[in-house]
Every structure is written in structure tokens, then in C-alpha cells.
Design an enzyme around this catalytic site. Structure first.
Site, PDB file in Angstrom:
ATOM      1  N   GLY A  10      20.399 -80.836  67.399  1.00  0.00           N
ATOM      2  CA  GLY A  10      19.312 -80.374  66.513  1.00  0.00           C
ATOM      3  C   GLY A  10      19.654 -80.296  65.114  1.00  0.00           C
ATOM      4  CG  PHE A  80      24.584 -75.304  66.143  1.00  0.00           C
ATOM      5  CD1 PHE A  80      24.405 -74.516  65.162  1.00  0.00           C
ATOM      6  CD2 PHE A  80      25.686 -76.164  66.374  1.00  0.00           C
ATOM      7  CE1 PHE A  80      25.065 -75.049  63.938  1.00  0.00           C
ATOM      8  CE2 PHE A  80      26.610 -76.429  65.232  1.00  0.00           C
ATOM      9  CZ  PHE A  80      26.417 -75.905  64.012  1.00  0.00           C
ATOM     10  CB  SER A 124      19.347 -65.312  62.892  1.00  0.00           C
ATOM     11  OG  SER A 124      18.085 -65.136  62.264  1.00  0.00           O
ATOM     12  CE1 TYR A 148      16.144 -67.587  67.427  1.00  0.00           C
ATOM     13  CE2 TYR A 148      15.422 -66.039  65.531  1.00  0.00           C
ATOM     14  CZ  TYR A 148      16.225 -67.325  66.169  1.00  0.00           C
ATOM     15  OH  TYR A 148      17.205 -67.599  65.371  1.00  0.00           O
ATOM     16  CE  LYS A 152      19.943 -67.318  67.442  1.00  0.00           C
ATOM     17  NZ  LYS A 152      20.845 -68.104  67.842  1.00  0.00           N
ATOM     18  CG  LEU A 199       7.319 -72.013  52.490  1.00  0.00           C
ATOM     19  CD1 LEU A 199       5.807 -71.922  52.673  1.00  0.00           C
ATOM     20  CD2 LEU A 199       8.336 -71.258  51.450  1.00  0.00           C
TER      21      LEU A 199
HETATM   22  P1  NAD Z   1      17.068 -76.591  66.626  1.00  0.00           P
HETATM   23  O1  NAD Z   1      16.141 -76.601  67.686  1.00  0.00           O
HETATM   24  O2  NAD Z   1      16.987 -78.195  65.874  1.00  0.00           O
HETATM   25  O3  NAD Z   1      18.591 -77.079  67.446  1.00  0.00           O
HETATM   26  C1  NAD Z   1      18.857 -76.287  68.749  1.00  0.00           C
HETATM   27  C2  NAD Z   1      19.372 -77.236  69.701  1.00  0.00           C
HETATM   28  O4  NAD Z   1      19.677 -76.662  70.864  1.00  0.00           O
HETATM   29  C3  NAD Z   1      18.337 -78.455  70.139  1.00  0.00           C
HETATM   30  O5  NAD Z   1      18.907 -79.847  70.022  1.00  0.00           O
HETATM   31  C4  NAD Z   1      17.931 -78.200  71.504  1.00  0.00           C
HETATM   32  O6  NAD Z   1      17.489 -79.248  72.276  1.00  0.00           O
HETATM   33  C5  NAD Z   1      19.225 -77.589  72.092  1.00  0.00           C
HETATM   34  N1  NAD Z   1      18.921 -76.583  73.167  1.00  0.00           N
HETATM   35  C6  NAD Z   1      18.424 -75.401  73.334  1.00  0.00           C
HETATM   36  N2  NAD Z   1      18.561 -74.809  74.413  1.00  0.00           N
HETATM   37  C7  NAD Z   1      19.486 -75.489  75.077  1.00  0.00           C
HETATM   38  C8  NAD Z   1      20.149 -75.117  76.233  1.00  0.00           C
HETATM   39  N3  NAD Z   1      19.885 -74.502  77.028  1.00  0.00           N
HETATM   40  N4  NAD Z   1      21.438 -76.123  76.806  1.00  0.00           N
HETATM   41  C9  NAD Z   1      21.544 -77.296  75.847  1.00  0.00           C
HETATM   42  N5  NAD Z   1      20.888 -77.413  74.516  1.00  0.00           N
HETATM   43  C10 NAD Z   1      19.831 -76.478  74.239  1.00  0.00           C
HETATM   44  O7  NAD Z   1      17.520 -75.601  65.938  1.00  0.00           O
HETATM   45  P2  NAD Z   1      18.383 -75.378  64.668  1.00  0.00           P
HETATM   46  O8  NAD Z   1      17.672 -75.073  63.398  1.00  0.00           O
HETATM   47  O9  NAD Z   1      19.437 -76.318  64.397  1.00  0.00           O
HETATM   48  O10 NAD Z   1      19.318 -73.854  65.140  1.00  0.00           O
HETATM   49  C11 NAD Z   1      20.343 -73.920  65.775  1.00  0.00           C
HETATM   50  C12 NAD Z   1      20.746 -72.571  65.862  1.00  0.00           C
HETATM   51  O11 NAD Z   1      20.670 -71.817  64.695  1.00  0.00           O
HETATM   52  C13 NAD Z   1      19.872 -71.952  66.940  1.00  0.00           C
HETATM   53  O12 NAD Z   1      20.548 -71.042  67.832  1.00  0.00           O
HETATM   54  C14 NAD Z   1      18.934 -71.044  66.079  1.00  0.00           C
HETATM   55  O13 NAD Z   1      18.564 -69.905  66.848  1.00  0.00           O
HETATM   56  C15 NAD Z   1      19.943 -70.744  64.891  1.00  0.00           C
HETATM   57  N6  NAD Z   1      19.360 -70.351  63.759  1.00  0.00           N
HETATM   58  C16 NAD Z   1      18.319 -71.328  63.131  1.00  0.00           C
HETATM   59  C17 NAD Z   1      17.849 -70.864  61.790  1.00  0.00           C
HETATM   60  C18 NAD Z   1      16.586 -71.960  60.959  1.00  0.00           C
HETATM   61  O14 NAD Z   1      15.980 -71.614  60.515  1.00  0.00           O
HETATM   62  N7  NAD Z   1      16.755 -73.304  61.482  1.00  0.00           N
HETATM   63  C19 NAD Z   1      17.850 -69.661  61.263  1.00  0.00           C
HETATM   64  C20 NAD Z   1      18.718 -68.788  61.796  1.00  0.00           C
HETATM   65  C21 NAD Z   1      19.526 -69.030  62.974  1.00  0.00           C
HETATM   66  N1  UFG Z   2       5.312 -68.597  54.610  1.00  0.00           N
HETATM   67  C1  UFG Z   2       4.067 -68.788  54.177  1.00  0.00           C
HETATM   68  N2  UFG Z   2       3.221 -69.747  54.791  1.00  0.00           N
HETATM   69  C2  UFG Z   2       3.759 -70.621  55.937  1.00  0.00           C
HETATM   70  C3  UFG Z   2       5.017 -70.437  56.372  1.00  0.00           C
HETATM   71  C4  UFG Z   2       5.831 -69.339  55.697  1.00  0.00           C
HETATM   72  O1  UFG Z   2       3.612 -68.041  53.219  1.00  0.00           O
HETATM   73  O2  UFG Z   2       3.031 -71.308  56.520  1.00  0.00           O
HETATM   74  C5  UFG Z   2       6.114 -67.681  53.949  1.00  0.00           C
HETATM   75  C6  UFG Z   2       6.409 -66.423  54.703  1.00  0.00           C
HETATM   76  O3  UFG Z   2       5.720 -65.399  54.771  1.00  0.00           O
HETATM   77  C7  UFG Z   2       7.899 -66.004  54.248  1.00  0.00           C
HETATM   78  C8  UFG Z   2       8.522 -67.486  53.619  1.00  0.00           C
HETATM   79  O4  UFG Z   2       7.344 -68.251  53.533  1.00  0.00           O
HETATM   80  O5  UFG Z   2       7.484 -65.140  53.137  1.00  0.00           O
HETATM   81  C9  UFG Z   2       9.695 -67.787  54.535  1.00  0.00           C
HETATM   82  O6  UFG Z   2       8.815 -68.003  55.943  1.00  0.00           O
HETATM   83  P1  UFG Z   2       9.485 -68.703  57.103  1.00  0.00           P
HETATM   84  O7  UFG Z   2       8.502 -68.943  58.273  1.00  0.00           O
HETATM   85  O8  UFG Z   2       9.833 -70.419  56.675  1.00  0.00           O
HETATM   86  O9  UFG Z   2      11.058 -68.144  57.499  1.00  0.00           O
HETATM   87  P2  UFG Z   2      11.210 -66.820  57.733  1.00  0.00           P
HETATM   88  O10 UFG Z   2      12.130 -65.928  56.788  1.00  0.00           O
HETATM   89  O11 UFG Z   2      10.037 -65.911  58.132  1.00  0.00           O
HETATM   90  O12 UFG Z   2      12.060 -66.869  59.117  1.00  0.00           O
HETATM   91  C10 UFG Z   2      13.260 -67.882  59.215  1.00  0.00           C
HETATM   92  C11 UFG Z   2      13.295 -68.453  60.579  1.00  0.00           C
HETATM   93  C12 UFG Z   2      13.755 -67.305  61.386  1.00  0.00           C
HETATM   94  C13 UFG Z   2      15.044 -66.368  60.692  1.00  0.00           C
HETATM   95  C14 UFG Z   2      14.669 -65.954  59.618  1.00  0.00           C
HETATM   96  C15 UFG Z   2      15.872 -65.151  59.005  1.00  0.00           C
HETATM   97  O13 UFG Z   2      12.273 -68.961  60.924  1.00  0.00           O
HETATM   98  O14 UFG Z   2      14.065 -67.644  62.781  1.00  0.00           O
HETATM   99  O15 UFG Z   2      14.533 -66.971  58.867  1.00  0.00           O
HETATM  100  O16 UFG Z   2      17.075 -66.225  59.089  1.00  0.00           O
HETATM  101  F1  UFG Z   2      15.151 -65.372  61.930  1.00  0.00           F
END
Ligand code: NAD
Ligand code: UFG
Length: 336
Positions: A10, A80, A124, A148, A152, A199
Site C-alpha cells: 500500500g 498497515f 490515525s 473507520y 482504530k 485533498l
Molecule cells: P493503503 O490502502 O494504500 O494500504 C493498505 C494495504 O493493506 C493495501 O495494500 C491493502 O491491499 C492491504 N490490506 C487491506 N486489508 C487487508 C487484509 N485484510 N489483509 C491483507 N492486506 C490487506 O493505505 P495506506 O494509506 O498505506 O494506509 C496504511 C494504514 O495506515 C492503514 O491501516 C490506514 O488506516 C492507516 N492510516 C492511513 C492514513 C492515510 O491518510 N493514508 C492516515 C491515518 C492512518
Molecule cells: N477537503 C476539501 N475538498 C476535498 C477533500 C478535502 O476541501 O475534495 C478538505 C477537508 O475538508 C479538510 C482537508 O481538505 O479540511 C483535508 O481533507 P482530507 O480528506 O484529505 O483529510 P482528513 O483530514 O479529512 O482525513 C485524513 C484521512 C483520515 C484520517 C484523518 C486524520 O482521510 O482517514 O486524515 O489522520 F483519519
């Protein structure tokens, strides 16, 4: 060390695997490819200049996990794997609880069985809920507003209880803020399927002409220009944070939560302008009403991570935008 990385193909996992290989670790990935592609494995190996093991499989599949732990002497796990879309979790709560919570329980059971007791978990900033008393500190009260986020928070609680029952465990709960950007090579980055929710990927698609215009969700927050403020962190810095957390769990048992953010907040309009500058493109936008569930400001207190993990983010917003744009441009070249 030999590290099992769940969800390693991922977005965050792939960048972290490159850093792990660069740091000399052996890497074993399990990923069911529900949100990533197998091709990423070869790209990680190119960037990390080392090979690794890839197992296609689901963390809920105990037999597959036991096969991995039987074949490899795993020293620690970076976990992850999970589903991560807030909106989707509202319409598919059972899938989210099953995948994220049940998946983690199966993983922890197998780890305990094989006496592997070091884990770094992807939590998160969403666990700080609707609190917008910024900056968020690790011991602030936690709450959630969607399934979601609830997964967490539940996993953090399960891990706390696991530690109470077995104090040999060493657990780092990493609360990520808003990871963006890509590897500077442009080879790996974030490629959400369909129309992005977040965003940065949305802005990138508007800049490249794939999407017409960005909707800015609200301009009446109590922030510098009325638009939402977030703590954007370069994916490369975030990946480094995992190496620091791995060193931490390697050194002692215990359970600790750490914020991984820069400590600085930027508004939606500031991000749009930074991206326009980095890409030399216009990002068309219109202001629409607030998105439900959003808070005005969300950024990290970084003191605890600095003091205990000896880690801090180094890369600035222009670099994040430049690397995100470079990845989009590189993808276009590859797909031609
Ligand atoms: P991502 O979707 O790119 O990566 C997650 C990976 O896990 C994917 O490759 C998916 O195929 C794999 N996966 C999902 N369920 C699975 C399962 N049951 N068994 C095996 N593989 C599985 O997401 P990411 O952005 O790399 O996020 C990684 C972690 O970080 C996640 O747990 C996510 O909730 C957390 N997180 C992400 C963000 C963000 O903004 N990207 C913010 C906070 C927390
Ligand atoms: N936003 C817009 N337009 C869009 C998308 C987002 O104006 O099309 C704004 C949102 O209102 C926010 C900012 O851009 O003010 C960031 O939004 P994101 O959706 O990129 O991110 P969030 O902070 O809402 O959420 C992210 C992850 C969640 C995580 C959270 C805290 O998507 O999974 O950060 O880590 F929980």
C-alpha cells in the site's frame, strides 16, 4: 531484523519497506492486494536495492499467517493492513470491523503463538475525534465519529489490554496526521481508485486535467482563511518514523502512542496555492458547504515523538507538492 509488513504494497507500506531495505532489514510482506498492485513489489526492490518476500494473503487467514511465521523467524511486525475510507466505513461498517479489528486480532494471536511480541501499528489522528483543541497531544481524550475511526480506537484499546496481560509485548501506536507526497523517484506514490476522497490526490487530478475542479469544503472555519487546516506530512518522513518506532520497540517492552505529524497546519487554500506553484498549473476550485464530520483544525504536538523516538519530520509543503506532482507526471509517462 526480519520484519513482517502487513499491507506492505500500500501507500505508506511501500515507502516504509524501501526504508527498511535501505536500513538493512529483511522484509516479508503479506497483502491481499485489495487496494494495491503486485507490481509494487518489484518497484520497492529496485528502490531498496534488495529483494524481499511477498505473500499474497489476508491477515484474517490464520493458516497463511502461520505459514509465514513457520518459514520465517519474524522479529517484529509493522501492521498497515486495513481499510481506510471514512465514507465507505459508514456504508460498510461490518466489513471495516471485520477487516480491521478481527484482522488485527488474528494477527496478534499468531504473533503470540510464535512468541513475536514487537509491533508497530498504523493508528490515525482520527482517534482525537471532534476535539479541535490543537495541537493534539497523545494523552488527549479519544473519541470517534465513524466506524473507520472506531476500528482504530478499538485496536489501540485491544493492544493496551494485550500488554496488560503480557508485559513482554512492545507496542508503538503511530497516530498519523495527513500523509501526502511520494518517493522522489516518482516510482511509487499514492494511487487511489476512482474519485479521490482526500485533498491532495484530488488536487493532483485537477492539476493534471483529469478532474474539472476541486470542491473546497467550507470557508467559514475559525482558521487563517476560513478553510480547514491539517498537518500534512511527507510520506518519506512518515516512513522514517516507522524506522524510529521499530528501534523503540526493539529496545524495550511497553505500549506507547506517538503522533507522526509536522506540528504545522496548512489550510486548504494554502495547499492549493503550494500545489499550483509546484506544478505550474492552475487548480480550479469552488467553495461548497462544509463536509459533515470535518473539524476546523487538526495538527500534532510533536514533542513526545521528538523526545522518545528521536524522530521529527524534515520535509516542507513545497517538497510534498513537488514529489506528488512528479509521481503523477511519471505515471502518465509510464501509461503512455
Ligand atoms: P493503503 O490502502 O494504500 O494500504 C493498505 C494495504 O493493506 C493495501 O495494500 C491493502 O491491499 C492491504 N490490506 C487491506 N486489508 C487487508 C487484509 N485484510 N489483509 C491483507 N492486506 C490487506 O493505505 P495506506 O494509506 O498505506 O494506509 C496504511 C494504514 O495506515 C492503514 O491501516 C490506514 O488506516 C492507516 N492510516 C492511513 C492514513 C492515510 O491518510 N493514508 C492516515 C491515518 C492512518
Ligand atoms: N477537503 C476539501 N475538498 C476535498 C477533500 C478535502 O476541501 O475534495 C478538505 C477537508 O475538508 C479538510 C482537508 O481538505 O479540511 C483535508 O481533507 P482530507 O480528506 O484529505 O483529510 P482528513 O483530514 O479529512 O482525513 C485524513 C484521512 C483520515 C484520517 C484523518 C486524520 O482521510 O482517514 O486524515 O489522520 F483519519
Amino acid at each position: 531484523m526480519k520484519i513482517l509488513v502487513t499491507g506492505g504494497t500500500g501507500f505508506i507500506g511501500s515507502h516504509t519497506c524501501v526504508k527498511l531495505l535501505e536500513a538493512g532489514h529483511q522484509v516479508v510482506i503479506i497483502d491481499n492486494l485489495i487496494n494495491s498492485k503486485k507490481e509494487i513489489v518489484a518497484k520497492i526492490e529496485i528502490l531498496g536495492k534488495k529483494s524481499m518476500e511477498f505473500y499474497e494473503g489476508d491477515i484474517r487467514d490464520v493458516n497463511r499467517l502461520e505459514e509465514i511465521f513457520t518459514h520465517h523467524n519474524i522479529d517484529a511486525v509493522i501492521h498497515f493492513a486495513g481499510l481506510k475510507s471514512v465514507g465507505e466505513s459508514v456504508s460498510m461498517p461490518l466489513e471495516y470491523y471485520d477487516n480491521n479489528v478481527n484482522g488485527t486480532i488474528q494477527l496478534l494471536k499468531v504473533m503470540k503463538k510464535f512468541k513475536c511480541k514487537k509491533i508497530v501499528f498504523s493508528s490515525s489522528a482520527t482517534v482525537y475525534g471532534m476535539n479541535d483543541n490543537v495541537p493534539f497531544e497523545e494523552d488527549d481524550p479519544l473519541s470517534t465519529t465513524n466506524p473507520y475511526g472506531a476500528t482504530k480506537k478499538m485496536i489501540e484499546e485491544i493492544m493496551q489490554d494485550l500488554y496488560v496481560g503480557d508485559q513482554d509485548f512492545a507496542i508503538a501506536l503511530l497516530r498519523y496526521f495527513n500523509p501526502i507526497g511520494a518517493h522522489p523517484s516518482g516510482l511509487i506514490g499514492e494511487s487511489p481508485n476512482g474519485i479521490p476522497n482526500n485533498l491532495l490526490p484530488y488536487i493532483a487530478k485537477v492539476a493534471s486535467g483529469e478532474l474539472e475542479e476541486l470542491s473546497v469544503f467550507g470557508d467559514d472555519y475559525d482558521t487563517i482563511d476560513g478553510t480547514g487546516v491539517r498537518d500534512y506530512i511527507h510520506i518519506q518522513d512518515l516512513a522514517e518514523g516507522h524506522i524510529a518506532a521499530l528501534n523503540y520497540v526493539q529496545a524495550q517492552s511497553g505500549i506507547e502512542a506517538f503522533n507522526l505529524g509536522t506540528g504545522e497546519g496548512y489550510s486548504v487554500l494554502q495547499v492549493i496555492h503550494a500545489f499550483e506553484k509546484a506544478s505550474d498549473q492552475i487548480v480550479k476550485y469552488k467553495v461548497v458547504p462544509r463536509r459533515s464530520g470535518d473539524i476546523g483544525s487538526c495538527y500534532a504536538s510533536t514533542q513526545k515523538s521528538k523526545n522518545i523516538l528521536h524522530w521529527e519530520a524534515k520535509l516542507d509543503l513545497p517538497t510534498m507538492c513537488l514529489d506528488a506532482w512528479n509521481y503523477v507526471q511519471n505515471g502518465k509517462k509510464v501509461n503512455k
